[in-house]
Design a protein around this motif. Structure first.
Motif, PDB file in Angstrom:
ATOM      1  N   SER A 192      44.072  87.007 -96.317  1.00 34.38           N
ATOM      2  CA  SER A 192      43.173  85.856 -96.185  1.00 34.38           C
ATOM      3  C   SER A 192      43.857  84.589 -96.675  1.00 34.38           C
ATOM      4  O   SER A 192      43.831  83.559 -96.001  1.00 34.38           O
ATOM      5  CB  SER A 192      41.883  86.081 -96.979  1.00 34.38           C
ATOM      6  N   SER A 193      44.466  84.667 -97.847  1.00 36.18           N
ATOM      7  CA  SER A 193      45.082  83.472 -98.426  1.00 36.18           C
ATOM      8  C   SER A 193      46.245  82.964 -97.591  1.00 36.18           C
ATOM      9  O   SER A 193      46.495  81.751 -97.534  1.00 36.18           O
ATOM     10  CB  SER A 193      45.543  83.761 -99.857  1.00 36.18           C
ATOM     11  N   VAL A 194      46.965  83.865 -96.919  1.00 28.84           N
ATOM     12  CA  VAL A 194      48.104  83.410 -96.129  1.00 28.84           C
ATOM     13  C   VAL A 194      47.635  82.556 -94.953  1.00 28.84           C
ATOM     14  O   VAL A 194      48.365  81.673 -94.482  1.00 28.84           O
ATOM     15  CB  VAL A 194      48.943  84.616 -95.627  1.00 28.84           C
ATOM     16  N   ARG A 195      46.404  82.764 -94.489  1.00 28.29           N
ATOM     17  CA  ARG A 195      45.873  81.921 -93.424  1.00 28.29           C
ATOM     18  C   ARG A 195      45.561  80.517 -93.921  1.00 28.29           C
ATOM     19  O   ARG A 195      45.496  79.579 -93.119  1.00 28.29           O
ATOM     20  CB  ARG A 195      44.638  82.583 -92.803  1.00 28.29           C
ATOM     21  N   CYS A 196      45.399  80.370 -95.217  1.00 28.28           N
ATOM     22  CA  CYS A 196      45.230  79.041 -95.787  1.00 28.28           C
ATOM     23  C   CYS A 196      46.545  78.278 -95.855  1.00 28.28           C
ATOM     24  O   CYS A 196      46.557  77.080 -96.140  1.00 28.28           O
ATOM     25  CB  CYS A 196      44.620  79.137 -97.188  1.00 28.28           C
ATOM     26  N   THR A 222      39.850  89.073 -89.069  1.00 33.39           N
ATOM     27  CA  THR A 222      40.509  89.749 -90.184  1.00 33.39           C
ATOM     28  C   THR A 222      39.482  90.335 -91.153  1.00 33.39           C
ATOM     29  O   THR A 222      39.648  91.446 -91.660  1.00 33.39           O
ATOM     30  CB  THR A 222      41.435  88.769 -90.924  1.00 33.39           C
ATOM     31  N   TYR A 223      38.402  89.596 -91.430  1.00 29.28           N
ATOM     32  CA  TYR A 223      37.368  90.095 -92.324  1.00 29.28           C
ATOM     33  C   TYR A 223      36.636  91.284 -91.721  1.00 29.28           C
ATOM     34  O   TYR A 223      36.294  92.239 -92.411  1.00 29.28           O
ATOM     35  CB  TYR A 223      36.339  89.002 -92.623  1.00 29.28           C
ATOM     36  N   THR A 224      36.346  91.217 -90.414  1.00 29.51           N
ATOM     37  CA  THR A 224      35.599  92.294 -89.765  1.00 29.51           C
ATOM     38  C   THR A 224      36.558  93.406 -89.366  1.00 29.51           C
ATOM     39  O   THR A 224      37.483  93.183 -88.603  1.00 29.51           O
ATOM     40  CB  THR A 224      34.870  91.775 -88.517  1.00 29.51           C
ATOM     41  N   SER A 225      36.341  94.570 -89.881  1.00 27.56           N
ATOM     42  CA  SER A 225      37.252  95.686 -89.655  1.00 27.56           C
ATOM     43  C   SER A 225      36.481  96.852 -89.056  1.00 27.56           C
ATOM     44  O   SER A 225      35.353  96.699 -88.583  1.00 27.56           O
ATOM     45  CB  SER A 225      37.878  96.113 -90.988  1.00 27.56           C
ATOM     46  N   GLY A 226      37.104  98.032 -89.077  1.00 25.83           N
ATOM     47  CA  GLY A 226      36.423  99.214 -88.584  1.00 25.83           C
ATOM     48  C   GLY A 226      35.144  99.495 -89.347  1.00 25.83           C
ATOM     49  O   GLY A 226      34.153  99.970 -88.769  1.00 25.83           O
ATOM     50  N   SER A 227      35.126  99.174 -90.639  1.00 27.12           N
ATOM     51  CA  SER A 227      33.912  99.406 -91.419  1.00 27.12           C
ATOM     52  C   SER A 227      32.792  98.459 -91.002  1.00 27.12           C
ATOM     53  O   SER A 227      31.609  98.780 -91.134  1.00 27.12           O
ATOM     54  CB  SER A 227      34.201  99.236 -92.918  1.00 27.12           C
ATOM     55  N   SER A 228      33.128  97.269 -90.473  1.00 26.15           N
ATOM     56  CA  SER A 228      32.106  96.314 -90.043  1.00 26.15           C
ATOM     57  C   SER A 228      31.408  96.764 -88.770  1.00 26.15           C
ATOM     58  O   SER A 228      30.247  96.424 -88.539  1.00 26.15           O
ATOM     59  CB  SER A 228      32.737  94.934 -89.815  1.00 26.15           C
ATOM     60  N   SER A 235      33.867  79.678 -88.171  1.00 24.43           N
ATOM     61  CA  SER A 235      34.002  81.032 -88.692  1.00 24.43           C
ATOM     62  C   SER A 235      32.703  81.522 -89.330  1.00 24.43           C
ATOM     63  O   SER A 235      32.321  82.682 -89.157  1.00 24.43           O
ATOM     64  CB  SER A 235      35.143  81.097 -89.706  1.00 24.43           C
ATOM     65  N   SER A 236      32.006  80.651 -90.038  1.00 17.85           N
ATOM     66  CA  SER A 236      30.749  81.047 -90.688  1.00 17.85           C
ATOM     67  C   SER A 236      29.689  81.408 -89.653  1.00 17.85           C
ATOM     68  O   SER A 236      28.948  82.386 -89.824  1.00 17.85           O
ATOM     69  CB  SER A 236      30.239  79.918 -91.586  1.00 17.85           C
ATOM     70  N   VAL A 237      29.623  80.639 -88.572  1.00 19.60           N
ATOM     71  CA  VAL A 237      28.649  80.928 -87.516  1.00 19.60           C
ATOM     72  C   VAL A 237      28.966  82.267 -86.849  1.00 19.60           C
ATOM     73  O   VAL A 237      28.081  83.112 -86.645  1.00 19.60           O
ATOM     74  CB  VAL A 237      28.639  79.794 -86.469  1.00 19.60           C
ATOM     75  N   VAL A 238      30.229  82.476 -86.507  1.00 19.95           N
ATOM     76  CA  VAL A 238      30.613  83.702 -85.812  1.00 19.95           C
ATOM     77  C   VAL A 238      30.429  84.921 -86.717  1.00 19.95           C
ATOM     78  O   VAL A 238      29.971  85.985 -86.279  1.00 19.95           O
ATOM     79  CB  VAL A 238      32.063  83.602 -85.309  1.00 19.95           C
ATOM     80  N   LEU A 239      30.781  84.786 -87.998  1.00 16.21           N
ATOM     81  CA  LEU A 239      30.572  85.887 -88.937  1.00 16.21           C
ATOM     82  C   LEU A 239      29.097  86.244 -89.063  1.00 16.21           C
ATOM     83  O   LEU A 239      28.739  87.423 -89.168  1.00 16.21           O
ATOM     84  CB  LEU A 239      31.138  85.509 -90.317  1.00 16.21           C
ATOM     85  N   THR A 240      28.226  85.235 -89.034  1.00 16.00           N
ATOM     86  CA  THR A 240      26.787  85.498 -89.107  1.00 16.00           C
ATOM     87  C   THR A 240      26.328  86.337 -87.923  1.00 16.00           C
ATOM     88  O   THR A 240      25.592  87.319 -88.073  1.00 16.00           O
ATOM     89  CB  THR A 240      26.006  84.174 -89.146  1.00 16.00           C
ATOM     90  N   THR A 291      40.586  83.975 -86.280  1.00 15.78           N
ATOM     91  CA  THR A 291      41.468  84.933 -86.954  1.00 15.78           C
ATOM     92  C   THR A 291      40.930  85.289 -88.335  1.00 15.78           C
ATOM     93  O   THR A 291      41.045  86.430 -88.786  1.00 15.78           O
ATOM     94  CB  THR A 291      42.902  84.413 -87.047  1.00 15.78           C
ATOM     95  N   LEU A 292      40.287  84.331 -89.029  1.00 21.62           N
ATOM     96  CA  LEU A 292      39.640  84.656 -90.302  1.00 21.62           C
ATOM     97  C   LEU A 292      38.502  85.641 -90.092  1.00 21.62           C
ATOM     98  O   LEU A 292      38.383  86.642 -90.794  1.00 21.62           O
ATOM     99  CB  LEU A 292      39.108  83.377 -90.954  1.00 21.62           C
TER     100      LEU A 292
END
Length: 508
Positions: free
Chosen positions: A262-266, A61-67, A282-287, A57-58
């Motif tokens: 983002s913070s609410v997921r924390c 959430t970070y990856t959007s249409g612009s990504s 999350s770091s691996v998948v984002l990469t 979910t992190l």
């Protein structure tokens, strides 16, 4: 009239229907519509996220249409320099969970915080901070949601042949429905499903691009012939300057700590083990996603030259390089990225109205409220905000990536410093937080209207710098926080009517 491409349209419709039926299942089996504790369930999923769900979910959430659209399109135009710029986003999960981490989660439970504004309300004891925060969320989240709706509508329009209005209605209607009736739990579960789809789609199109271009060596040689600057970290005409790269470390790197969604997921993960594993996954998948999609865009300049519109690069590549069925499967990836961003922003904006404004400042404490009324208000608010963003999206601007960055920058200017300094600096007070929010948001909007860069840097840098200076100065010359607030945040005192917390689960 463009004929409908049913080979692509059919799997995408199945995908959209699948997201809605996930919500129906959650509503019936997880008690979203019937259980007690509705506010914590609807807006925070009862704080039950495990490591995999937290990570996905992190990432989603970070990856959007612009990504998936605007970012790779800019890499197509600017070359490898934009790929380097995009990789700044990889450590966002590490930064968010590492900096806020266990302390934020424990305090959120101690003060019964469901939203970021709940945290600010308990820390600063000021209605002005909370109302200002809620209004900032509504302003910038609606802008971000509109950008995502535009991206979803354009994507469906370009690959299926549907008119833009119908494509927008199909996409926005699905997201608004499942977010309205499923709440936070539906958002994070659909984010997890969408995260898997994003990874698969990224690898699929990258492989097709490399195969079509004859391998990485041949493609790089072609790019060098087109424009050697496409292989440079600064891009054509030095567009990506060093100050611009450094400022992106604040805008899409460290600054994401200040994004409320983002913070609410924390606040919502289950225990310390879930947090630690979530950072790694999350770091691996984002990469994979960030490198794969932006590298695909950069390499696509050699494979399919001549695409003029930035946001059309990835859809055009998918249509030409993949079979209709595979293109439909891939295009579920960018559609998933867009959906996962807009649903997070929608539930955040709804919480700003229902929890931060209505419950905390209009109707009184939540314990005295009628839960049935709160449920109806939550559903109606979510549907209303989604509808407003849908209507705004009917007149779309040209480049989605800049709208998204503007919305991100505005939220960071409002929330980054009040969150971080409120969590770690005892001297931070309400006057400083309010002055910082006003300075950050006003300077960000004002400077953005004059120029896109200051001394080669993105405007977020001077905005945050001014906000920091004002925060520290005003906090030091005004009254410090009360001993009661210090005891709650640095001692062991809880707010009244607190449920017991198993602190052992948050030990390293």
């Amino acid at each position: 009239m463009t004929p409908l491409n049913w080979g692509i349209l059919f799997p995408l419709i199945l995908y959209l229907c699948g997201m809605y039926f996930v919500t129906i299942w959650l509503s019936r089996n997880k008690g979203i519509l019937t259980s007690g504790g509705f506010i914590e369930e609807y807006f925070l999923g009862s704080r039950g996220m495990g490591a995999l769900i937290l990570a996905l979910t992190l990432m989603a959430t970070y990856t959007s249409g612009s990504s998936f659209l605007g970012g790779p399109g800019m890499a197509y135009k600017m070359g490898f320099g934009w790929v380097l710029l995009a990789m700044i986003q990889v450590p966002t999960a590490l930064l968010t969970l590492g900096v806020l981490g266990k302390r934020f989660a424990i305090i959120a439970r101690r003060i019964h915080a469901v939203t970021l504004n709940d945290f600010l309300r308990a820390r600063y004891q000021s209605p002005f901070v909370v109302v200002g925060g809620a209004l900032s969320i509504l302003l910038f989240s609606c802008a971000a949601m509109s950008a995502q709706f535009i991206a979803g509508g354009r994507l469906l329009e370009s690959v299926t042949g549907l008119p833009y209005g119908i494509a927008l209605l199909l996409f926005a209607g699905t997201v608004v429905l499942y977010t309205t009736f499923g709440g936070f739990r539906a958002v994070v579960l659909t984010d997890a499903i969408q995260g898997v789809i994003m990874v698969g789609g990224t690898l699929l199109l990258l492989y097709a691009t490399l195969r079509s271009g004859g391998g990485i060596a041949a493609i790089v040689g072609t790019l060098k012939e087109i424009d050697p600057d496409l292989l440079s970290p600064t891009g054509p005409a030095g567009f990506i300057s060093q100050p611009f790269i450094l400022s992106f470390w604040l805008l899409v790197g460290f600054g994401v700590i200040g994004l409320p969604f983002s913070s609410v997921r924390c606040m919502g993960y289950k225990n310390s083990k879930a947090m630690h594993r979530g950072i790694i996954i999350s770091s691996v998948v984002l990469t994979v996603v960030m490198l794969g999609m932006h590298l695909t865009g950069a390499l696509g300049r050699a494979v399919m030259p001549g695409i003029e519109q930035v946001d059309r690069v990835i859809p055009e590549m998918a249509l030409r390089l993949l079979s209709p069925v595979l293109a439909g499967i891939f295009l579920a990836g960018p559609l998933a990225a867009i959906m996962s961003s807009v649903d997070s922003q929608l539930i955040l904006a709804s919480a700003a109205i229902v929890k931060d404004l209505y419950i905390n400042h209009i109707a009184g404490e939540s314990g005295s409220l009628d839960e049935g009324k709160i449920k109806r208000l939550s559903f109606l608010t979510t549907a209303f905000l989604g509808s407003i963003s849908f209507l705004i999206a009917f007149n779309p601007p040209s480049v989605i990536v800049w709208i998204n960055l503007f919305a991100f920058g505005g939220l960071e200017a409002a929330f980054l410093l009040p969150t971080l300094l409120g969590l770690y600096w005892k001297r931070a007070n309400a006057a400083g937080a309010m002055a910082s929010m006003l300075t950050g948001v006003c300077s960000f909007i004002g400077i953005s209207q004059i120029t896109s860069r200051v001394l080669g840097m993105h405007v977020i840098v001077p905005s945050i710098a001014l906000a920091l200076f004002v925060f520290v100065l005003v906090s030091l010359i005004t009254k410090p926080p009360s001993p009661e607030i210090i005891n709650i945040f640095w001692g062991h005192k809880r707010l009244p009517e607190s449920s017991e917390i198993d602190r052992r689960s948050f030990r390293s």
